[in-house]
Design an enzyme around this catalytic site. Structure first.
Site, PDB file in Angstrom:
ATOM      1  N   GLU A 256     -63.461 106.136 -82.714  1.00 41.89           N
ATOM      2  CA  GLU A 256     -63.991 107.330 -83.392  1.00 41.89           C
ATOM      3  C   GLU A 256     -65.477 107.348 -83.116  1.00 41.89           C
ATOM      4  O   GLU A 256     -66.198 106.467 -83.587  1.00 41.89           O
ATOM      5  CB  GLU A 256     -63.775 107.229 -84.908  1.00 41.89           C
ATOM      6  CG  GLU A 256     -62.341 107.061 -85.347  1.00 41.89           C
ATOM      7  CD  GLU A 256     -61.507 108.274 -85.069  1.00 41.89           C
ATOM      8  OE1 GLU A 256     -62.074 109.367 -84.900  1.00 41.89           O
ATOM      9  OE2 GLU A 256     -60.284 108.133 -85.004  1.00 41.89           O
ATOM     10  N   CYS A 295     -70.183 111.911 -89.473  1.00 45.05           N
ATOM     11  CA  CYS A 295     -69.654 112.170 -88.135  1.00 45.05           C
ATOM     12  C   CYS A 295     -69.054 113.565 -88.046  1.00 45.05           C
ATOM     13  O   CYS A 295     -68.933 114.128 -86.967  1.00 45.05           O
ATOM     14  CB  CYS A 295     -68.601 111.122 -87.789  1.00 45.05           C
ATOM     15  SG  CYS A 295     -67.292 111.044 -89.012  1.00 45.05           S
TER      16      CYS A 295
HETATM   17  P1  NAP Z   1     -73.212 101.887 -83.706  1.00 51.58           P
HETATM   18  O1  NAP Z   1     -74.622 101.484 -83.552  1.00 51.58           O
HETATM   19  O2  NAP Z   1     -72.444 102.228 -82.494  1.00 51.58           O
HETATM   20  O3  NAP Z   1     -72.521 100.684 -84.504  1.00 51.58           O
HETATM   21  C1  NAP Z   1     -71.196 100.773 -84.941  1.00 51.58           C
HETATM   22  C2  NAP Z   1     -70.641  99.373 -85.190  1.00 51.58           C
HETATM   23  O4  NAP Z   1     -70.546  98.679 -83.944  1.00 51.58           O
HETATM   24  C3  NAP Z   1     -71.530  98.517 -86.093  1.00 51.58           C
HETATM   25  O5  NAP Z   1     -70.710  97.753 -86.939  1.00 51.58           O
HETATM   26  C4  NAP Z   1     -72.251  97.628 -85.087  1.00 51.58           C
HETATM   27  O6  NAP Z   1     -72.686  96.417 -85.631  1.00 51.58           O
HETATM   28  C5  NAP Z   1     -71.137  97.394 -84.093  1.00 51.58           C
HETATM   29  N1  NAP Z   1     -71.581  96.925 -82.789  1.00 51.58           N
HETATM   30  C6  NAP Z   1     -72.752  97.185 -82.156  1.00 51.58           C
HETATM   31  N2  NAP Z   1     -72.755  96.583 -80.950  1.00 51.58           N
HETATM   32  C7  NAP Z   1     -71.579  95.921 -80.831  1.00 51.58           C
HETATM   33  C8  NAP Z   1     -70.995  95.117 -79.809  1.00 51.58           C
HETATM   34  N3  NAP Z   1     -71.625  94.867 -78.671  1.00 51.58           N
HETATM   35  N4  NAP Z   1     -69.769  94.579 -80.038  1.00 51.58           N
HETATM   36  C9  NAP Z   1     -69.111  94.822 -81.184  1.00 51.58           C
HETATM   37  N5  NAP Z   1     -69.612  95.584 -82.183  1.00 51.58           N
HETATM   38  C10 NAP Z   1     -70.827  96.134 -82.011  1.00 51.58           C
HETATM   39  O7  NAP Z   1     -73.082 103.144 -84.674  1.00 51.58           O
HETATM   40  P2  NAP Z   1     -73.782 103.373 -86.087  1.00 51.58           P
HETATM   41  O8  NAP Z   1     -75.232 103.612 -85.845  1.00 51.58           O
HETATM   42  O9  NAP Z   1     -73.372 102.335 -87.057  1.00 51.58           O
HETATM   43  O10 NAP Z   1     -73.072 104.726 -86.558  1.00 51.58           O
HETATM   44  C11 NAP Z   1     -73.536 106.003 -86.189  1.00 51.58           C
HETATM   45  C12 NAP Z   1     -72.634 106.628 -85.174  1.00 51.58           C
HETATM   46  O11 NAP Z   1     -71.289 106.516 -85.613  1.00 51.58           O
HETATM   47  C13 NAP Z   1     -72.883 108.115 -85.034  1.00 51.58           C
HETATM   48  O12 NAP Z   1     -72.937 108.420 -83.677  1.00 51.58           O
HETATM   49  C14 NAP Z   1     -71.660 108.768 -85.665  1.00 51.58           C
HETATM   50  O13 NAP Z   1     -71.266 109.983 -85.097  1.00 51.58           O
HETATM   51  C15 NAP Z   1     -70.616 107.754 -85.437  1.00 51.58           C
HETATM   52  N6  NAP Z   1     -69.589 107.883 -86.460  1.00 51.58           N
HETATM   53  C16 NAP Z   1     -68.386 108.365 -86.087  1.00 51.58           C
HETATM   54  C17 NAP Z   1     -67.385 108.503 -87.023  1.00 51.58           C
HETATM   55  C18 NAP Z   1     -66.029 109.017 -86.632  1.00 51.58           C
HETATM   56  O14 NAP Z   1     -65.117 108.916 -87.441  1.00 51.58           O
HETATM   57  N7  NAP Z   1     -65.862 109.559 -85.462  1.00 51.58           N
HETATM   58  C19 NAP Z   1     -67.610 108.147 -88.349  1.00 51.58           C
HETATM   59  C20 NAP Z   1     -68.856 107.659 -88.701  1.00 51.58           C
HETATM   60  C21 NAP Z   1     -69.847 107.526 -87.731  1.00 51.58           C
HETATM   61  P3  NAP Z   1     -74.163  96.241 -86.230  1.00 51.58           P
HETATM   62  O15 NAP Z   1     -74.264  97.177 -87.376  1.00 51.58           O
HETATM   63  O16 NAP Z   1     -74.175  94.806 -86.616  1.00 51.58           O
HETATM   64  O17 NAP Z   1     -75.100  96.585 -85.120  1.00 51.58           O
END
Ligand code: NAP
Length: 516
Positions: A256, A295
């Protein structure tokens, strides 16, 4: 300083190495820290597979539903404590926090209820028996059975309670143990919910584990029956999809990701109609709720040129009523962004929007408090439709949206919306059944969900941004191509569908729900 731990192998553990810091979104001060270095994640996954998996599979859907019901009740009982926590850790207003926390308890309750209809069995059938030969006796039957691995849930920062609960609800009901990794920046809330579940929900050992902080080498230890369910940015999704272990082992991944959701105002809609007011209410709420960190938030607003001036007048008037500031004050409607990185990214996104030719038509950047991670809501206008640069490419994950004037035709609306590359949800507002149906069918292949706003449902709709547990959540293309929730459909990712061929009577006896 609050030190967060991870719940692995049946105990709470703290890492010893590199520390991640969680901040107070209102003051910018550090408020908690966590580390995952040195934790044995291979052992945790094995513990989940062996203890959690076998214990859950021994339970019927009904019994798993009772666990979910208990988990829902626990979140409800601690609602006020969690809402209070969300103000500091996320900058969330009471309404924003309720959206997350009530969403979590509501989704768990929904799946607990669904469990009752799935009954006292452990396997699902998919359709009826299929006749495959001349013999009536020799038939086929599709079934769904629980995967033998662990579901690794990697969540985004913006819905620490709901994001964890909606994934956990489907996996546990499907009979699959989970290892949840919340977004670190807002992990305080997920950590507290996890603590409460571990203490009070009566979960079997290994059914639920929490990794609080960096993912470390977690993905290196996945096995073929494990799966990964990810919510977050496209960039991280791409890292996960291309992780060598995931590629080599063919591990199932559900994503997602970002979404440039749109709202389209139909050319038939008069500015004094209920449909118009519904459109305005949705656009304003989606801009300010959770300070735009949703999102599903509306990022692109399509308004027919003929209605543009009148619509802008009403929109500006409604936006003027918004109050940014301390989320604990009742009058506040827009809280802070959750993290320093968010503030930096949103300000950079706004600058890029302006550099690409979009004009700010509402909002004063100076109106946001200087402390913490506040960013003032801002509305932009971009000419150029489908060709407007940047607007269709980059999700500014804050209280920011862009108006795109269009000619009122289905063709131009479709071209502009599709330029977003696939989204979670878009809305159209019209009482013209032909125009609405035509646009709906054009937009459907680009989306996981569509809301058709119209006069008769203007005061009954659950809204553009609210994800409903009974409907699928996810979207094609840029939105990640995944799908979650959707009632029983939400369980399928955690189960294997197998076609069984054999004696009709034996298969019926093996797979019929005793209650049917
Ligand atoms: P993110 O930076 O991509 O992080 C998401 C998750 O991935 C966090 O738990 C992060 O951990 C983890 N992560 C980062 N690097 C990783 C790696 N190399 N291996 C495994 N896990 C890793 O996103 P965010 O800033 O938290 O969220 C914002 C984004 O999420 C926005 O773009 C939004 O659109 C999207 N979103 C989408 C939905 C949907 O349902 N489609 C819902 C909510 C949000 P850390 O926090 O420890 O870095």
């Amino acid at each position: 300083m609050h030190k967060l731990s991870s719940y692995l192998n049946g105990s709470w553990q703290q890492g010893t190495g590199r520390i991640s810091t969680l901040h107070n979104a209102l003051t910018g001060e550090p408020m908690a820290e966590t580390s995952t270095e040195g934790l044995n994640l291979q052992e945790a996954l094995e513990f989940g597979r062996k203890s959690g998996g076998s214990a859950l599979r021994a339970l019927s859907f009904l019994e798993r539903g009772e666990l979910l019901s208990q988990m829902s009740k626990i979140v409800r009982e601690h609602r006020d404590e969690l809402i209070e926590m969300a103000a500091d850790n996320m900058g969330a207003t009471r309404g924003d926090a309720k959206f997350d926390i009530d969403g979590a308890s509501g989704t768990l309750a929904y799946y607990a209820h669904l469990a009752q209809s799935l009954g006292d069995r452990r396997v699902l059938t998919d359709g009826d028996q299929v006749r495959i030969s001349r013999s009536k006796r020799f038939v086929g039957q599709h079934i769904w059975s629980s995967r033998r691995g662990v579901a690794v849930h990697i969540n985004a920062f913006n819905f620490p309670a709901w994001n964890m609960a909606e994934k956990v609800a489907c996996a546990l009901l499907a009979g699959v143990p989970v290892l949840c990794k919340p977004g670190t920046a807002t992990a305080l809330i997920a950590h507290r919910v996890a603590q409460l579940w571990v203490e009070h929900a009566g979960l079997p050992a290994g059914a639920f584990q929490l990794l609080c902080g960096s993912a470390g080498d977690l993905l290196d230890h996945l096995e073929r029956q494990d799966c990964v369910v990810f919510t977050g940015s496209n960039d991280t999704a791409s890292l996960i999809r291309n992780h060598p272990r995931i590629r080599e082992m063919g591990i199932a991944v559900n994503v997602e990701a970002d979404s440039l959701n749109a709202a389209v105002l139909g050319p038939d809609v008069q500015t004094d109609s209920d449909t118009f007011l519904m459109f305005i209410a949705e656009v304003v709420r989606e801009m300010v709720q959770k300070a735009g960190q949703k999102c599903t938030a509306i990022r692109r607003i399509l308004i027919p040129r003929a209605t543009l001036d009148d619509a802008l007048e009403v929109l500006r008037d409604r936006l003027d009523q918004q109050v940014i500031g301390d989320p604990r004050q009742r009058a506040t409607t827009v809280g802070a962004l959750s993290t320093p990185a968010q503030k930096r990214d949103v300000l950079a996104g706004i600058e890029a929007l302006q550099n690409s030719g979009a004009t700010r038509i509402w909002g004063d950047p100076q109106s946001a408090p200087e402390t913490g991670f506040f960013v003032a809501p801002q509305l932009f206008l971009a000419e150029g439709g489908a060709a407007a640069p940047y607007v269709h490419e980059h999700e500014v994950f804050g209280p920011v949206a862009t108006i795109l004037p269009y000619d009122g035709t289905v063709a131009e609306a479709t071209e502009i919306v599709a330029q977003g590359g696939g989204g979670l949800v878009s809305s159209l507002f019209s009482d013209d059944s032909e125009w609405g149906q035509e646009l709906l069918l054009e937009l459907a292949p680009w989306h996981g969900r569509l809301l058709w706003g119209s006069a008769k449902i203007h005061d009954q709709s659950t809204g553009h941004g609210a994800v409903m547990p009974g409907l699928i959540h996810g979207g094609p293309g840029k939105a990640g191509g995944g799908s979650e929730l959707g009632g029983e459909r939400g369980l399928w990712f955690y189960m294997q569908r197998t076609a069984i061929q054999g004696d009709s009577a034996l298969l019926r006896r093996a797979f019929t729900n005793p209650a049917d």
